[in-house]
Scaffold this motif. Sequence first.
Motif, PDB file in Angstrom:
ATOM      1  N   HIS A  40      35.939  58.846 -63.076  1.00 37.06           N
ATOM      2  CA  HIS A  40      35.166  59.646 -62.122  1.00 37.06           C
ATOM      3  C   HIS A  40      33.730  59.143 -61.950  1.00 37.06           C
ATOM      4  CE1 HIS A  40      38.204  62.838 -63.172  1.00 37.06           C
ATOM      5  NE2 HIS A  40      38.069  63.116 -61.896  1.00 37.06           N
ATOM      6  N   VAL A  41      33.357  58.082 -62.657  1.00 38.44           N
ATOM      7  CA  VAL A  41      31.926  57.774 -62.751  1.00 38.44           C
ATOM      8  C   VAL A  41      31.278  57.591 -61.380  1.00 38.44           C
ATOM      9  CG1 VAL A  41      30.218  56.111 -63.593  1.00 38.44           C
ATOM     10  CG2 VAL A  41      32.089  56.834 -65.089  1.00 38.44           C
ATOM     11  N   LEU A 101      31.254  60.720 -58.919  1.00 36.35           N
ATOM     12  CA  LEU A 101      30.384  61.801 -59.419  1.00 36.35           C
ATOM     13  C   LEU A 101      28.931  61.360 -59.507  1.00 36.35           C
ATOM     14  CD1 LEU A 101      32.462  63.590 -62.208  1.00 36.35           C
ATOM     15  CD2 LEU A 101      32.021  64.325 -59.860  1.00 36.35           C
ATOM     16  N   ALA A 102      28.695  60.177 -60.037  1.00 30.72           N
ATOM     17  CA  ALA A 102      27.304  59.754 -60.250  1.00 30.72           C
ATOM     18  C   ALA A 102      26.631  59.405 -58.933  1.00 30.72           C
ATOM     19  CB  ALA A 102      27.248  58.555 -61.201  1.00 30.72           C
ATOM     20  N   TYR A 162      19.074  65.009 -65.584  1.00 31.86           N
ATOM     21  CA  TYR A 162      19.350  64.380 -66.884  1.00 31.86           C
ATOM     22  C   TYR A 162      18.235  63.482 -67.412  1.00 31.86           C
ATOM     23  CZ  TYR A 162      23.983  66.031 -65.550  1.00 31.86           C
ATOM     24  OH  TYR A 162      25.025  66.814 -65.126  1.00 31.86           O
ATOM     25  N   PHE A 164      31.608  68.579 -67.021  1.00 32.32           N
ATOM     26  CA  PHE A 164      30.951  67.754 -68.028  1.00 32.32           C
ATOM     27  C   PHE A 164      30.970  68.388 -69.421  1.00 32.32           C
ATOM     28  CE2 PHE A 164      29.007  66.806 -63.913  1.00 32.32           C
ATOM     29  CZ  PHE A 164      29.298  65.459 -63.814  1.00 32.32           C
ATOM     30  N   PRO A 165      32.163  68.823 -69.892  1.00 30.64           N
ATOM     31  CA  PRO A 165      32.240  69.374 -71.255  1.00 30.64           C
ATOM     32  C   PRO A 165      31.976  68.283 -72.292  1.00 30.64           C
ATOM     33  CG  PRO A 165      34.441  69.017 -70.371  1.00 30.64           C
ATOM     34  CD  PRO A 165      33.484  68.721 -69.252  1.00 30.64           C
ATOM     35  N   LEU A 210      32.544  65.838 -75.507  1.00 26.68           N
ATOM     36  CA  LEU A 210      33.744  65.117 -75.932  1.00 26.68           C
ATOM     37  C   LEU A 210      34.362  65.779 -77.162  1.00 26.68           C
ATOM     38  CD1 LEU A 210      32.503  61.450 -75.375  1.00 26.68           C
ATOM     39  CD2 LEU A 210      33.828  62.891 -73.807  1.00 26.68           C
ATOM     40  N   GLU A 226      20.602  67.621 -72.588  1.00 29.43           N
ATOM     41  CA  GLU A 226      19.876  66.563 -71.892  1.00 29.43           C
ATOM     42  C   GLU A 226      18.985  67.131 -70.794  1.00 29.43           C
ATOM     43  OE1 GLU A 226      22.646  63.623 -70.503  1.00 29.43           O
ATOM     44  OE2 GLU A 226      23.256  63.121 -72.540  1.00 29.43           O
ATOM     45  N   SER A 272      24.789  59.854 -67.806  1.00 28.43           N
ATOM     46  CA  SER A 272      25.545  61.034 -68.241  1.00 28.43           C
ATOM     47  C   SER A 272      27.016  60.906 -67.852  1.00 28.43           C
ATOM     48  CB  SER A 272      24.931  62.297 -67.620  1.00 28.43           C
ATOM     49  OG  SER A 272      25.780  63.405 -67.826  1.00 28.43           O
ATOM     50  N   CYS A 273      27.288  60.464 -66.630  1.00 25.31           N
ATOM     51  CA  CYS A 273      28.689  60.323 -66.199  1.00 25.31           C
ATOM     52  C   CYS A 273      29.411  59.265 -67.039  1.00 25.31           C
ATOM     53  CB  CYS A 273      28.754  59.977 -64.707  1.00 25.31           C
ATOM     54  SG  CYS A 273      28.306  61.354 -63.622  1.00 25.31           S
ATOM     55  N   ILE A 274      28.718  58.201 -67.371  1.00 28.41           N
ATOM     56  CA  ILE A 274      29.331  57.172 -68.221  1.00 28.41           C
ATOM     57  C   ILE A 274      29.621  57.744 -69.609  1.00 28.41           C
ATOM     58  CG2 ILE A 274      28.924  54.968 -69.410  1.00 28.41           C
ATOM     59  CD1 ILE A 274      27.299  54.118 -66.897  1.00 28.41           C
ATOM     60  N   HIS A 275      28.643  58.481 -70.146  1.00 28.74           N
ATOM     61  CA  HIS A 275      28.829  59.079 -71.472  1.00 28.74           C
ATOM     62  C   HIS A 275      30.083  59.950 -71.516  1.00 28.74           C
ATOM     63  CE1 HIS A 275      27.895  61.256 -75.186  1.00 28.74           C
ATOM     64  NE2 HIS A 275      28.142  62.365 -74.519  1.00 28.74           N
ATOM     65  N   HIS A 276      30.387  60.619 -70.390  1.00 28.81           N
ATOM     66  CA  HIS A 276      31.547  61.507 -70.352  1.00 28.81           C
ATOM     67  C   HIS A 276      32.850  60.768 -70.075  1.00 28.81           C
ATOM     68  CE1 HIS A 276      28.412  64.608 -70.159  1.00 28.81           C
ATOM     69  NE2 HIS A 276      29.325  65.392 -70.696  1.00 28.81           N
ATOM     70  N   ASP A 277      32.789  59.448 -69.950  1.00 22.74           N
ATOM     71  CA  ASP A 277      34.009  58.666 -69.702  1.00 22.74           C
ATOM     72  C   ASP A 277      34.104  57.547 -70.743  1.00 22.74           C
ATOM     73  OD1 ASP A 277      35.941  56.833 -68.729  1.00 22.74           O
ATOM     74  OD2 ASP A 277      35.698  57.684 -66.733  1.00 22.74           O
TER      75      ASP A 277
END
Lengths: 377, 377
Positions: free
Chosen positions: A208-209, A212-213, A289, A331-332, A334, A345, B259-264
Amino acid sequence: MAARRLIVDVHTHVYLPRYANLLRSRTSVPRIVSAANNEDSERLLILDHEPSGGRPVGAQYWQRDEKLKFMDMHGISMSIVSSANPWLDFLPASEASKIALELNQDLEDYCETSPNLNGTRLQRLYGFGLLPLVPEITTSTLLETVQQISQLPHLKGLIMGTKGVGKGLDDPALDPVWAAIERAKLTVFLHPHYGVGGNPWGEVENGHVLPLALGFPFETTIAITRLILSGALDRFPSLRILLAHSGGALPQLSSRLASCIHHDPLVASRLNHDARYYIGRLYYDAVAYGSEELEFVSSAIGRAINYSPDGKSAVDIGSRRMMFGTDHPFFPPLSATEKWPSVTENLDAIEGVQTWSDGEKDGVLGGNALTLFDLQE
Amino acid sequence: MAARRLIVDVHTHVYLPRYANLLRSRTSVPRIVSAANNEDSERLLILDHEPSGGRPVGAQYWQRDEKLKFMDMHGISMSIVSSANPWLDFLPASEASKIALELNQDLEDYCETSPNLNGTRLQRLYGFGLLPLVPEITTSTLLETVQQISQLPHLKGLIMGTKGVGKGLDDPALDPVWAAIERAKLTVFLHPHYGVGGNPWGEVENGHVLPLALGFPFETTIAITRLILSGALDRFPSLRILLAHSGGALPQLSSRLASCIHHDPLVASRLNHDARYYIGRLYYDAVAYGSEELEFVSSAIGRAINYSPDGKSAVDIGSRRMMFGTDHPFFPPLSATEKWPSVTENLDAIEGVQTWSDGEKDGVLGGNALTLFDLQE
């Protein structure tokens, strides 16, 4: 310190049970699917070509207790809850208009029966309603729904996507709707869902990066820019619009936008102000963020006063138009037990803005939302 | 003051005569059309659905004297000239590879025979060459063209669009090309042309405003983000990439991207660093038209050091990676005799950055470009 810090989350979503059931009943996106009629295995598909078979969803997405637990875990006093995308965009007009009224009443109940905020007459949950913004809807239906929202005491505004009734937010057909929203002093929370068209994300597997980003903030940026170029912010000088994700890319592109408008006399002649003026007319969540991003957005807002002939309709302290948000339940973390990094953040980012006074930080954390939504203790 | 201010323009385009003739010979976009075989009436069509029948073009677009006159008018000492979009994207491979070599030699001649920079061994014009980046081109042809550019002493890099050889810049097929560019110490000037897909601009007549103000920077942002996500900046640690329009929206979205990368975890595991590290690995023109934007970009670059384990490969003084540009001959003034606002606004923006020292401003105006392109007096 804890005493002075009232934290209000203006960007926090819910799929109300009625809406979740609607998604469960569907056979095409958006939908909720379950591997074995087991709620623990449900997955949400809201985007086309959803990677990895959609994202896992559960109680966080619909149960109010989970929202309150999440708030308690992170010291959030109050939330202004909104339905999550894609709202009613996929429904025919008759169905959308009916369920909009029902969901607005559901959300009113969700908020009205929420706990009191300690020692105040306020409650912990307020909401953004929604409108049946779909093609072929009548203006009178939209105006009735605005009217309904304005009469539900716990709804303080409405969340809106970028499609309008099919032609985007610069559609002249929306003018009566903007007028009614302005008159009712409701806040529009402008939120993306579709990203950008085509397939700009390529073939490399990035989950999804990219949508979404980048896609989400680009969509919001395009929608609000088109609204600005239509002159709507001149025609509706008291209209309140809160932009998701700190306005996406709008602040960083605002001087470029001003330059492009300057080079196009037709567009320039349609607007009363330099593009940078309108940046100061809008509200922004603080979901970026990073401290540097927040500091910049506040300086772009504050700059608007240089483009305001009477020094009005804009603020020189840009942070006053910015408000903490979390994007919960997306964005829960991990790991299930840790605090949500999407919260910590964004809190750290506010704390870390070097040019903001403590008072400004308090404003972004909660005070500015209380003012915008007229929530006085 | 004038003495210390050497101004170098790193974002300035030319349609070389050979290329202009190619565009005149074409019957579909991109092309140059003339109402009555009269050069004064020529119009350039480079975008699909070009508003107002294309933009008027003339000597500014191809004659070197006009470039020098423009530079003199604005006190610009030196320009690093690049071909304008859409380069060779529309040609079959065999034709693209031939004309790339010819245009690179043309540009070398254009620069080599340019006036000396007063009292130095430098000249007033240097250039970015181009590669035949089209589908079906062979890697060896691309490598030969990199080799050619590296041997032309007045070419200091190459300008590149976002398509690669058809699949974008994250295409593994480009790895040998990045390696060769890195080895030759050439700078890639990454520049947009296509904007974003679909029709996100709506029905209201806004001329070029939306595709230029938003579409262009979005395209650059997507391309460089995809390159980052592919791990190319880890694989090619000395690759130099200069981003058009101050990086578009990348700096403002960089913490969201992190942040999006961190969640993936899949994407995160592919990268050696937080997304914000790579922001400090890139170079940026200062074509953002506003001081607040420039200040923010420099702070996003400088922030990279916080994400660099060894404190290397990034600079803490972000402005050192930023360089003045004009986008000439695009964005001409509305009246023919005035200075170009696209120049004066970008100069004023640099001058107005409150957190930059005079030395930093001198760097952005010219010194940083001399360093990057190894132009020592």
